[in-house]
Design an enzyme around this catalytic site. Structure first.
Site, mmCIF file in Angstrom:
data_model
loop_
_atom_site.group_PDB
_atom_site.id
_atom_site.type_symbol
_atom_site.label_atom_id
_atom_site.label_comp_id
_atom_site.label_asym_id
_atom_site.label_seq_id
_atom_site.Cartn_x
_atom_site.Cartn_y
_atom_site.Cartn_z
ATOM 1 N N GLY A 51 0.819 -1.206 0.000
ATOM 2 C CA GLY A 51 0.000 0.000 0.000
ATOM 3 C C GLY A 51 0.851 1.254 0.000
ATOM 4 C CB SER A 52 -0.047 4.725 0.791
ATOM 5 O OG SER A 52 -0.462 4.678 2.150
ATOM 6 C CB VAL A 111 -0.849 2.966 5.240
ATOM 7 C CG1 VAL A 111 -1.349 1.773 6.059
ATOM 8 C CG2 VAL A 111 -1.995 3.926 4.964
ATOM 9 N N GLY A 112 2.354 2.521 5.424
ATOM 10 C CA GLY A 112 3.484 1.644 5.710
ATOM 11 C C GLY A 112 4.285 2.112 6.914
ATOM 12 C CD GLU A 141 4.517 -4.905 -3.832
ATOM 13 O OE1 GLU A 141 4.029 -4.530 -4.924
ATOM 14 O OE2 GLU A 141 4.431 -6.072 -3.414
ATOM 15 C CB CYS A 155 1.161 -0.838 -6.838
ATOM 16 S SG CYS A 155 1.472 -2.592 -7.099
#
Length: 443
Positions: A273-274, A277-278, A295, A329
């Site tokens: 994800g982003s 958020v990571g 990732e 992505c």
């Protein structure tokens, strides 16, 4: 010699027998998966099918599901609370302790059952993905079926070899010692996956986790929960077919609180994800020293040098930007082109993009489908307007197909934008949708 001769014959016969046994394909059982509530057979009427209007603001109780291309309501799933998440993980942990003792033969059979079902039902899998995310059937086939089957095939042929103990040198000072590396299951893996490839994003971490002897609990995106929960039925049926323990794999639905509870409950976290958020997941995982694999998104650059085959690279560039309706992505988001070929490259890209049509993804007539997430057409137009206000120009756009009189605002034309610079938001923010900004490079 008379003593060794019978042994050689027996050894040769044994080798030939083993080889012949390898040629016999394994018996792979078929599985049945209930599709009665997901197939759109045209039987729905206005009484039991309606257009869903997403509510603005934060939702916490239910995950509402709808088709992006039509906004037709698909149903809802519960947003699990932290205590419910911990209970699901606890159940997976009990199952994993049993599964950790399973043989590689049983694990390979699990993969074969899945592979057989995927190949025989790939159109169904693609249709579910298309309805839930808005991508075309072709994009679903390439991004969901091909990639997943390739990973299953690799695990079948190479997985056991990579999990065998590895012997290492113990060094000259420890010649009397033996050293080796052994691989043991971690326990229960927690995966938080995005919406853009709902089938592959679930199967990718699940396949590796289960083959390695782990259990796994996967939080699917609130934008692809309908498809994710159907794909879970395939996994459940395959596990049951080989006698695996219940709850070894689980799918949970919800929002940020659900994912946060998962991170604090498992033995390893996988997140796609982003970057924002990571970072939060890494911060939360650090409290329990839980290992993480991230990732994360970015602003991928596509650099075109002066010695390329321009017509060929232009095709690759458009595919890189617009695959899966641009919702990829790993898609190209910024284009840096050498000044000697800049005009030729832009001309070729514009020619291709102008031939791209956008329309209902299940019709089979169009190159691109709908945008999955609500409000993103508005976001895209805002980015385009910001670039135009700062001096950029639209060099070319694709076209809409026959959207119908009841079309919803989830379609956007692919757009080539030139004369951009890094002061523009579309060159700074991750877009993953429909835009091909191009910049001159003077070298």
């Amino acid at each position: 010699m008379a003593f060794w001769w019978p042994l050689l014959v027996l050894g040769f016969a044994y080798a030939v027998g083993r080889f012949l046994l390898m040629l016999i394909p394994p018996n792979v059982p078929s599985i049945d998966v209930d599709t009665s509530d997901v197939l759109d057979d045209g039987s729905q009427t206005k009484d039991n099918s309606f257009i869903y209007i997403p509510r603005r603001g934060r939702q916490t109780e239910k995950v509402q599901c709808y088709e992006p291309a039509t906004m037709k309501y698909l149903g809802f799933f519960p947003a699990l609370q932290p205590d419910e998440v911990k209970e699901r993980v606890a159940q997976a942990r009990k199952a994993q302790k049993i599964w950790a003792k399973s043989s590689f033969k049983q694990r390979r059979q699990f993969l074969r059952v899945l592979l057989k079902y995927i190949i025989e039902h790939q159109e169904l899998i693609c249709e579910i993905s298309s309805r839930d995310t808005g991508k075309t059937m072709v994009d679903a086939s390439l991004g969901e079926i091909m990639t997943t089957c390739e990973k299953i095939t690799w695990l079948l042929s190479e997985g056991e070899r990579w999990l065998r103990p590895e012997y290492r040198s113990s060094g000259r000072s420890m010649l009397h010692k033996a050293a080796r590396v052994e691989f043991h299951p971690l326990g229960v893996i927690g995966a938080i996956v995005p919406w853009n490839y709902p089938f592959h994003n679930i199967f990718n971490p699940m396949l590796a986790a289960v083959f390695s002897g782990n259990g796994i609990v996967i939080k699917v995106s609130e934008h692809a929960s309908w498809s994710g929960c159907f794909y879970f039925r395939i996994i459940q049926a395959a596990l049951a077919a080989i006698g695996a323990p219940e709850n070894l794999v689980d799918i949970i639905t919800g929002f940020a609180e659900t994912g946060e509870a998962l991170v604090s409950s498992v033995d390893k976290v996988i997140f796609v994800g982003s970057s924002g958020v990571g970072k939060m997941i890494m911060r939360k995982a650090s409290e329990t020293l839980t290992p993480v694999t991230l990732e994360l998104g970015g602003k991928d650059a596509f650099i075109v040098c002066e010695d390329v085959d321009v017509p060929h690279v232009a095709q690759i560039a458009v595919r890189g930007a617009l695959q899966a309706s641009g919702q990829n992505c790993a898609g190209a988001e910024r284009f840096y082109v050498h000044q000697d070929i800049y005009k030729t490259f832009v001309s070729q890209v514009v020619k291709i993009v102008k031939s791209v049509t956008v329309g209902p993804p299940l019709s089979g007539k169009y190159d691109m489908g709908a945008i999955c997430m609500p409000d993103h057409t508005e976001k895209l137009q805002t980015l385009v307007n910001d670039a135009l206000d700062k001096g950029a120009e639209i060099a070319g756009r694709g076209s809409f197909g026959n959207l119908g009189s009841d079309a919803v605002d989830q379609f956007f034309q692919p757009t080539v934008i030139v004369n951009v610079d890094h002061s523009m938001h579309l060159m700074q923010e991750e877009v993953s949708f429909h835009l091909l900004p191009s910049v001159n490079v003077f070298t």
